[in-house]
Design an enzyme around this catalytic site. Sequence first.
Site, PDB file in Angstrom:
ATOM      1  N   GLU A 280       0.880  -1.170   0.000  1.00  0.00           N
ATOM      2  CA  GLU A 280       0.000   0.000   0.000  1.00  0.00           C
ATOM      3  C   GLU A 280       0.913   1.214   0.000  1.00  0.00           C
ATOM      4  O   GLU A 280       2.133   1.088   0.202  1.00  0.00           O
ATOM      5  CB  GLU A 280      -0.913   0.014   1.216  1.00  0.00           C
ATOM      6  CG  GLU A 280      -0.182   0.196   2.527  1.00  0.00           C
ATOM      7  CD  GLU A 280      -1.124   0.388   3.702  1.00  0.00           C
ATOM      8  OE1 GLU A 280      -2.131   1.088   3.532  1.00  0.00           O
ATOM      9  OE2 GLU A 280      -0.845  -0.160   4.783  1.00  0.00           O
TER      10      GLU A 280
ATOM     11  N   ASN B 182     -11.011  -3.753   4.138  1.00  0.00           N
ATOM     12  CA  ASN B 182      -9.809  -3.915   4.953  1.00  0.00           C
ATOM     13  C   ASN B 182     -10.173  -3.668   6.416  1.00  0.00           C
ATOM     14  O   ASN B 182     -10.810  -2.660   6.737  1.00  0.00           O
ATOM     15  CB  ASN B 182      -8.733  -2.900   4.554  1.00  0.00           C
ATOM     16  CG  ASN B 182      -7.478  -3.012   5.420  1.00  0.00           C
ATOM     17  OD1 ASN B 182      -6.868  -4.067   5.476  1.00  0.00           O
ATOM     18  ND2 ASN B 182      -7.127  -1.939   6.109  1.00  0.00           N
ATOM     19  N   GLU B 183      -9.804  -4.566   7.264  1.00  0.00           N
ATOM     20  CA  GLU B 183      -9.953  -4.420   8.719  1.00  0.00           C
ATOM     21  C   GLU B 183     -11.320  -3.845   9.093  1.00  0.00           C
ATOM     22  O   GLU B 183     -11.410  -2.858   9.839  1.00  0.00           O
ATOM     23  CB  GLU B 183      -8.816  -3.557   9.272  1.00  0.00           C
ATOM     24  CG  GLU B 183      -7.462  -4.220   9.097  1.00  0.00           C
ATOM     25  CD  GLU B 183      -6.322  -3.550   9.841  1.00  0.00           C
ATOM     26  OE1 GLU B 183      -6.445  -2.372  10.188  1.00  0.00           O
ATOM     27  OE2 GLU B 183      -5.294  -4.224  10.051  1.00  0.00           O
TER      28      GLU B 183
HETATM   29  O1  AHR Z   1       0.410  -2.318   7.585  1.00  0.00           O
HETATM   30  C1  AHR Z   1       0.104  -1.082   8.112  1.00  0.00           C
HETATM   31  C2  AHR Z   1      -1.383  -0.901   8.402  1.00  0.00           C
HETATM   32  O2  AHR Z   1      -1.790  -1.762   9.423  1.00  0.00           O
HETATM   33  C3  AHR Z   1      -2.329  -1.222   7.294  1.00  0.00           C
HETATM   34  O3  AHR Z   1      -2.553  -0.149   6.478  1.00  0.00           O
HETATM   35  C4  AHR Z   1      -3.600  -1.556   7.974  1.00  0.00           C
HETATM   36  O4  AHR Z   1      -4.367  -2.474   7.256  1.00  0.00           O
HETATM   37  C5  AHR Z   1      -3.155  -2.064   9.317  1.00  0.00           C
HETATM   38  O5  AHR Z   1      -3.844  -1.471  10.343  1.00  0.00           O
END
Ligand code: AHR
Length: 879
Positions: free
Chosen positions: A289, A607-608
């Site tokens: 990312e 995500n999460e």
């Molecule tokens: O890997 C760093 C961050 O950790 C990511 O962006 C997120 O998905 C997680 O909280």
Amino acid sequence: MQPRFYLHQGVRQMRRRPPSWLTVSLLLGLMITAAGLRAQTVNPAAYWPFDEGTGIVAHDASGNNHDATLQGGAGWTAGLVGPYALSLPGAPGSYADVPTDVVDTTQSYTVAAWVKLNDVNGYQTFVSEDGPEPTNPESAFFLQLRGDSHQFSFTIPYSFFINAQSGFTPVAGRWYHLAGVYDAAAQSVSLYVNGVLADTIYRVAPRAASGHTGIGHGQFAGSYVDWVNGAIDDVRLYGAALSGADILRIAQIGNPSLTVPTVQPAALEVDAAHPGARLDPLFNGLMIEEINHSLDGGLYGELIQNRDFKDDPTTPVHWSVVQDGGGAGSIALDPSQPVPNTALTVSLRVDVSHGPRVGVANEGYWGIPVRPLMTYRASFWAKAAPGFSGPLTLEVQSADGTTVYARAQVPEITTDWAKYGVLLQTFYAPFTDDARFVISTGSAGTFWLNQVSLFRPTYRNRPNGNRIDLMEMMAAMRPHFLRMPGGNYLEGNTIETRFEWKNTIGPIELRPGHMGTWGYRSDEGVGLLEFLEWCEDLNMQPLLAVYAGYSLNGTHVNPGPDLAPYVQDALDEIQYVTGSTSTAWGARRAADGHPAPFPLEYVEVGNEDFFDTSGSYEGRFAQFYDAIKATYPNLKLIATTRVSSRTPDVVDDHFYNSPRSMARMSSHYDPSNYGRTGPKIFVGEWASQEGSPTPDLFAALGDAAWLTGLERNADLVIMECYAPLLANVNPGAYQWPTNLIGYDALRSYGSPSYYMQVMFDWLHGDVVLPAKLTTSGGSLLYESVTRDTRDGTIYLKLVNMAGELQPLHVTLNGAGGAAAGLAVVLTSANPQDTNTLDEPYRVVPRIMQVRGGGPSFDLELQPYSVTVLPIGGPGHGQP
Ligand code: AHR
């Protein structure tokens, strides 16, 4: 007699010469000084024996007048050290109060206590000091039982989210000695249980304390909380970081039989005749990312920072005016001169009053890399005001402008916006990144610039491609998939700043860019197609994460009609990736330069999403699931948290923890802890948090131990990837503390965990062999065993996290004769040893010879080591 295998350093220079008398006397001197220092006992700043047994005052036996007063239902009970202890009923307002803070919690300190709980549920804080904040104060530290993990913890509230923890849930009715240590010099927080180090975490900023010291509560959001139900005895506070030996000595006052266990021989019995689960062919991959300047200022070959002048609305940040030899001019952002029909809405205006030389300089991403014989590809949009036509000179020059390393010229620009391109080439140049990029002219007049680009050579020479050294480092990991494009970057801080894939395709001048989630903007040079081409270059499958209607500020899109456009976006995105050129988005991909579709097996929805406390993920996931499965029934869908509205094919779990905790959690997915009836598991982010900006050896050991657990449970865990992968290690460039691969503009290096993963990714079989590890004493040993069904090689992976040699007896049942071979070992003298830009190969795998053979043999594993031992197979275990 059993044959004995020795893992020994096969390199001659590793043998030590006998020490000279001078060395011996120096060492003796040091030892005597150290012993003298250790003999000085640190006096407590406060010490409450809790032996009064009556009344409401608990005297401070340190002589420093920090007497405590029993509050509410606090009373007395039978003690462990001395006749009495403090008794607490678990009721609000019941605790022992000290009206002042005792130690300066911004400096080193230690807090120790014996505790015995009647009930092991919920948060219970044994000792704390109030925080000084005027609003919503919080304790400066909590020696506590945590309600989330059910473990003892020494918690210092800070920006990152891991704590030093015990690794086990205590048993009610049993006494435990706890000691929390803050070491200001190391910026570390440690928890000792019964005199033994349980956990250490680093990079913790201390919290100041002011006000009361509490025995039997913590402070959170301005209120006293975490009431203790049990007994507390012999509480001590020290204004120093006590050593492990001192802590054991204090613990032994309550229980003289406590000792620090030493490493004992261990046994590993492998059942080679009954292979278990197959490792998924995609098992190991990468996660990316835009964080830590992973892409812009990292992997992406672009060298110009703020090339489209949008990073700041008022100032052309990262640019400066150049006025050489008495030349005069100025630069400014100019929103009145956009490049027509593009997303380039703000230009840089350059006014030249007079020569001899005026221009603009870009500082790059912490410098511009320079090497001998380096070719740069420069391009820019330009427009001249009437009366100005150039020429424009492009130079890579030293940061002070005194030395030119590469030069090219654009002879003329016109009064219409146009794009210009040239190559620049260094010859006898140094290796440096203390350089800048300059566009200048000797002629007076005005001109505008936009999307000024300077590319370094790229992997496979791809236009708009990736940096070669980083691609090669990733290739060496043999990854099978790329989880993209995030992470938080996918979600955006707001819905508007999510990763909107349709804005990231096509000519780069049409990509508007957006503010990322990690404090800086991306102009999306690395867009969806670039992510996919990167997969193609490294033979990986994309593991496509689609935006699912939740952003980091906590906003979500309601399932139903509101969510429908986002679901359609995801369907379009999947079509762009996989569709034939007869589909609308497949045709668009072809128009963008890639007619062939990409392989795709997995799509991750969000995500999460466990952070979305509204509960909307159930409905959001269901809506995405139904729509994607209806169109693409073969795609497997990954949920980012547990859901019951639909059954996901896979669930993505994330783990960031201290190395010791990661190692302890290597049994997390063992059948005894985790059921096999639910979806498969993808561990899409994991990493031991120790060492910064990249992990140290101990973190690599925690990571290795964790990975052995994933490999052993390959029937459940089908894929894994470490995060974050990349970090520009310049101060200010990275946001996450611990990252796998580090670099600046010129150089790059792999952390010890990187090398460990290279070892694991090269040396493994395709089926898991059942194995039973028997350890005792202080052994910190972790294993996994796999076999390659094609050539019969058995791979033993062994992680010794202890600082002592670990004897191990190995029995290979059903493997026939095991041939001697070579082992690959990653180790170093000090667990905090690491690699850096200046010392990139300090901790790297070494080949060590193994002597002996047979179905049963002995090994000695190096202290602080990861060993991969191939046995048998055609190469007789040659890695
Ligand atoms: O890997 C760093 C961050 O950790 C990511 O962006 C997120 O998905 C997680 O909280």
